[in-house]
Scaffold this motif. Sequence first.
Motif, mmCIF file in Angstrom:
data_model
loop_
_atom_site.group_PDB
_atom_site.id
_atom_site.type_symbol
_atom_site.label_atom_id
_atom_site.label_comp_id
_atom_site.label_asym_id
_atom_site.label_seq_id
_atom_site.Cartn_x
_atom_site.Cartn_y
_atom_site.Cartn_z
ATOM 1 N N ALA A 1 -5.638 -2.056 -11.673
ATOM 2 C CA ALA A 1 -6.734 -2.001 -10.769
ATOM 3 C C ALA A 1 -5.600 -1.340 -9.650
ATOM 4 O O ALA A 1 -5.106 -1.855 -8.797
ATOM 5 N N ALA A 2 -6.208 -0.071 -9.349
ATOM 6 C CA ALA A 2 -6.661 1.119 -7.689
ATOM 7 C C ALA A 2 -6.690 1.649 -8.388
ATOM 8 O O ALA A 2 -7.672 2.698 -8.918
ATOM 9 N N ILE A 3 -7.184 1.729 -7.175
ATOM 10 C CA ILE A 3 -8.443 3.067 -6.426
ATOM 11 C C ILE A 3 -7.458 5.102 -6.289
ATOM 12 O O ILE A 3 -6.874 4.322 -5.786
ATOM 13 N N ILE A 4 -7.919 5.467 -7.079
ATOM 14 C CA ILE A 4 -6.440 6.827 -6.837
ATOM 15 C C ILE A 4 -8.215 7.885 -5.763
ATOM 16 O O ILE A 4 -8.846 7.865 -6.332
ATOM 17 N N SER B 1 -3.076 8.885 -2.969
ATOM 18 C CA SER B 1 -3.287 8.123 -2.563
ATOM 19 C C SER B 1 -3.398 6.771 -3.882
ATOM 20 O O SER B 1 -4.434 7.599 -4.175
ATOM 21 N N GLY B 2 -2.792 5.560 -3.983
ATOM 22 C CA GLY B 2 -2.648 4.902 -4.697
ATOM 23 C C GLY B 2 -3.493 4.107 -4.045
ATOM 24 O O GLY B 2 -2.585 3.539 -3.248
ATOM 25 N N HIS C 1 0.506 -1.218 0.071
ATOM 26 C CA HIS C 1 -0.278 0.812 -0.020
ATOM 27 C C HIS C 1 0.676 1.009 -0.066
ATOM 28 O O HIS C 1 1.725 1.542 0.794
ATOM 29 N N LYS C 2 1.099 1.964 -1.471
ATOM 30 C CA LYS C 2 2.234 2.711 -1.190
ATOM 31 C C LYS C 2 1.335 4.200 -1.131
ATOM 32 O O LYS C 2 0.225 4.259 -1.726
ATOM 33 N N LYS C 3 1.432 4.985 0.187
ATOM 34 C CA LYS C 3 0.633 5.931 -0.404
ATOM 35 C C LYS C 3 1.928 7.458 -0.199
ATOM 36 O O LYS C 3 3.137 7.538 -0.497
ATOM 37 N N ILE C 4 1.301 8.869 -1.313
ATOM 38 C CA ILE C 4 2.610 9.695 -1.157
ATOM 39 C C ILE C 4 1.413 10.414 -0.035
ATOM 40 O O ILE C 4 0.236 10.520 0.661
ATOM 41 N N GLU C 5 2.625 11.052 0.840
ATOM 42 C CA GLU C 5 2.781 11.800 1.821
ATOM 43 C C GLU C 5 1.885 13.428 1.560
ATOM 44 O O GLU C 5 2.203 13.666 0.931
ATOM 45 N N SER C 6 1.002 13.985 2.101
ATOM 46 C CA SER C 6 0.553 15.246 2.044
ATOM 47 C C SER C 6 1.181 16.083 1.558
ATOM 48 O O SER C 6 1.459 16.955 0.532
ATOM 49 N N GLY C 7 2.928 15.920 2.080
ATOM 50 C CA GLY C 7 3.436 17.316 1.204
ATOM 51 C C GLY C 7 4.143 16.892 0.387
ATOM 52 O O GLY C 7 4.628 17.886 -0.857
#
Length: 216
Positions: free
Chosen positions: A182-185, A195-196, A33-39
């Motif tokens: 297949a990813a919810i963005i 986030s993906g 689960h790769k998340k992009i931080e808010s920064g």
Amino acid sequence: MDRSQALSKLFSVLIIFTISIFYGLHDDLAWAHKKIESGAVSSSSNRGPFSLVDHTGRAVTNEDFLGQFMLVYFGYTHCPDVCPIDLRVMIAAIKILGGDGKKIQPIFITVDPERDTVDVMASYVTRLHPRLLGLTGTPDQVAAAAQVYHIRRMKFFPLVNEDDRQNEVNANNAHYVVDHTAAIILVGPDGSGLSGFPHGITPEAIAADIKRFINQ
Ligand code: NI
């Protein structure tokens, strides 16, 4: 987190998106689960022009969605397994958010515009959620939108036996499947990807992640 760290995090997400198609992981996604931080929101990735048609026949562009959060999922109505599951997970996450869920516009964009006409999309999305927006368009319009969100897709014709091999090149064969990322963005109000969420994630995890951004 500084800007270069944020960008390298973003690139690692994109690389995983790209790798997934080469390994045909549509049915068996094992992404972290790769998340992009808010920064990392200032990145230009996932931002870009697209022009599509919604399931009521109205022309829409990316600019129509600026100012609101979106949960975007690319798939197709003939998808036998992954798409229906992921769309239900997306909708369940919105329900978990309660009142905050109303701040999220759920969007289903087809990767199969040839079969997913406006009418087909309408009957599909209205069965799932009253606010789910189905988007389709010309093959070129859909290709452009998929590129904005880094979605890979590949049409293929399952072969039943050797005699069916010619069907592979038969453009009239309607019995094809579309392998696709297949990813919810999660897209923020400025159009940037936040986030993906990979196939297999729980609605609770998606809702918890969205809360970080909504309550800022
Ligand atoms: Ni699918």
